[in-house]
Design a protein around this motif. Structure first.
Motif, mmCIF file in Angstrom:
data_model
loop_
_atom_site.group_PDB
_atom_site.id
_atom_site.type_symbol
_atom_site.label_atom_id
_atom_site.label_comp_id
_atom_site.label_asym_id
_atom_site.label_seq_id
_atom_site.Cartn_x
_atom_site.Cartn_y
_atom_site.Cartn_z
ATOM 1 N N PHE A 165 34.887 48.098 44.278
ATOM 2 C CA PHE A 165 34.751 48.280 42.917
ATOM 3 C C PHE A 165 35.847 47.390 42.168
ATOM 4 O O PHE A 165 36.950 47.483 42.781
ATOM 5 C CB PHE A 165 34.632 49.263 42.164
ATOM 6 C CG PHE A 165 33.492 50.272 42.460
ATOM 7 C CD1 PHE A 165 32.303 50.159 41.804
ATOM 8 C CD2 PHE A 165 33.482 51.217 43.498
ATOM 9 C CE1 PHE A 165 31.251 50.948 41.979
ATOM 10 C CE2 PHE A 165 32.702 51.942 44.061
ATOM 11 C CZ PHE A 165 31.311 51.796 43.142
ATOM 12 N N TYR A 166 35.484 46.503 41.002
ATOM 13 C CA TYR A 166 36.677 45.735 40.346
ATOM 14 C C TYR A 166 35.954 45.298 39.182
ATOM 15 O O TYR A 166 35.004 45.016 38.826
ATOM 16 C CB TYR A 166 37.241 44.644 41.329
ATOM 17 C CG TYR A 166 36.350 43.596 41.920
ATOM 18 C CD1 TYR A 166 35.944 42.448 41.197
ATOM 19 C CD2 TYR A 166 35.686 43.728 43.022
ATOM 20 C CE1 TYR A 166 34.863 41.481 41.585
ATOM 21 C CE2 TYR A 166 34.781 43.041 43.600
ATOM 22 C CZ TYR A 166 34.558 41.886 42.842
ATOM 23 O OH TYR A 166 33.665 40.819 43.478
ATOM 24 N N ASP A 167 37.159 44.820 38.200
ATOM 25 C CA ASP A 167 36.634 44.320 37.033
ATOM 26 C C ASP A 167 36.868 42.806 37.145
ATOM 27 O O ASP A 167 38.222 42.392 36.849
ATOM 28 C CB ASP A 167 37.455 45.080 35.824
ATOM 29 C CG ASP A 167 37.243 44.468 34.457
ATOM 30 O OD1 ASP A 167 36.550 43.512 34.156
ATOM 31 O OD2 ASP A 167 37.757 44.912 33.390
ATOM 32 N N PHE A 168 35.826 42.132 37.209
ATOM 33 C CA PHE A 168 36.014 40.621 37.518
ATOM 34 C C PHE A 168 36.547 39.879 36.149
ATOM 35 O O PHE A 168 37.615 38.933 36.433
ATOM 36 C CB PHE A 168 34.704 40.042 37.586
ATOM 37 C CG PHE A 168 34.562 38.425 37.858
ATOM 38 C CD1 PHE A 168 35.081 38.111 39.087
ATOM 39 C CD2 PHE A 168 34.127 37.566 37.051
ATOM 40 C CE1 PHE A 168 35.244 36.828 39.266
ATOM 41 C CE2 PHE A 168 34.091 36.322 37.127
ATOM 42 C CZ PHE A 168 34.704 35.619 38.292
ATOM 43 N N SER A 169 36.025 40.285 35.017
ATOM 44 C CA SER A 169 36.653 39.705 34.018
ATOM 45 C C SER A 169 38.329 39.785 33.557
ATOM 46 O O SER A 169 38.872 39.083 33.091
ATOM 47 C CB SER A 169 35.855 40.140 32.401
ATOM 48 O OG SER A 169 34.636 40.078 32.412
ATOM 49 N N SER A 170 38.681 40.902 33.765
ATOM 50 C CA SER A 170 40.190 41.271 33.341
ATOM 51 C C SER A 170 41.029 40.553 34.603
ATOM 52 O O SER A 170 41.891 40.013 34.518
ATOM 53 C CB SER A 170 40.350 42.550 33.466
ATOM 54 O OG SER A 170 40.189 43.461 34.658
ATOM 55 N N SER A 171 40.324 40.438 35.582
ATOM 56 C CA SER A 171 41.086 39.714 36.933
ATOM 57 C C SER A 171 41.192 38.130 36.416
ATOM 58 O O SER A 171 42.107 37.335 36.669
ATOM 59 C CB SER A 171 40.342 39.775 38.102
ATOM 60 O OG SER A 171 39.206 39.124 38.249
ATOM 61 N N LEU A 172 40.062 37.358 35.904
ATOM 62 C CA LEU A 172 39.970 36.136 35.294
ATOM 63 C C LEU A 172 41.187 35.826 34.245
ATOM 64 O O LEU A 172 41.895 34.804 34.215
ATOM 65 C CB LEU A 172 38.637 35.741 34.461
ATOM 66 C CG LEU A 172 37.616 35.451 35.690
ATOM 67 C CD1 LEU A 172 36.110 35.171 35.198
ATOM 68 C CD2 LEU A 172 38.200 34.371 36.516
ATOM 69 N N VAL A 173 41.296 36.935 33.393
ATOM 70 C CA VAL A 173 42.195 36.653 32.312
ATOM 71 C C VAL A 173 43.602 37.027 32.648
ATOM 72 O O VAL A 173 44.874 36.886 31.974
ATOM 73 C CB VAL A 173 41.817 37.439 30.965
ATOM 74 C CG1 VAL A 173 40.616 36.705 30.411
ATOM 75 C CG2 VAL A 173 41.932 38.924 31.117
#
Length: 149
Positions: free
Chosen positions: A122-130
């Motif tokens: 599980f991870y938050d892809f959007s927050s990792s991009l920013v």
């Protein structure tokens, strides 16, 4: 941590294995079978694989795309059949920023086994991009808080 010894051994070995990726990189791939069963079932927000060849290919592509691959800030929770590793994944390209992704990996071990047979990330892809851009990351968090909290 409070894990029974067998699971603690599996979880601790997996943590140390992940920590070694930063220095061992592709050479660590030869030891995937020490930590995961041949029929490993893997899922994350974007893909699902069955079996070691498909699972290994995920790591091959990661090392090919990112010269910097590191995992740190581990925590282990669980019991002798299932445990969760929470940690931070850091990926860096040849040129550009480092992407920081908080992760949670739910690991299941079959009775009598000492290797993971089921892995759900599980991870938050959007927050990792920013993540490399503090102002954008702060705006993203503010937007998410406004929409969902």
């Amino acid at each position: 941590m409070g894990l029974p010894s067998k699971s603690a051994a599996v979880a601790t070995r997996l943590q140390k294995y992940y920590e070694g990726f930063a220095s061992e990189r592709e050479s660590a791939l030869h030891r995937l079978g020490e930590h995961f069963t041949d029929d490993i079932h893997f899922r994350d927000p974007f893909r699902e694989t069955h079996g070691m060849p498909a699972f290994r290919e995920l790591f091959v592509r990661m090392f090919k795309q990112y010269p910097t691959v590191a995992f740190d800030s581990f925590r282990i929770d669980g019991d002798d059949r299932a445990f969760t590793l929470t940690y931070v994944m850091r990926l860096g390209m040849v040129v550009g920023p480092e992407f920081v992704t908080p992760m949670a990996s739910v690991c299941r071990v079959r009775a009598g086994e000492d290797r993971v047979s089921d892995l759900l990330d599980f991870y938050d892809f959007s927050s990792s991009l920013v993540s490399p851009f503090p102002l954008v990351a702060a705006a993203y968090r503010k937007l998410v808080n406004a929409l969902f909290l």
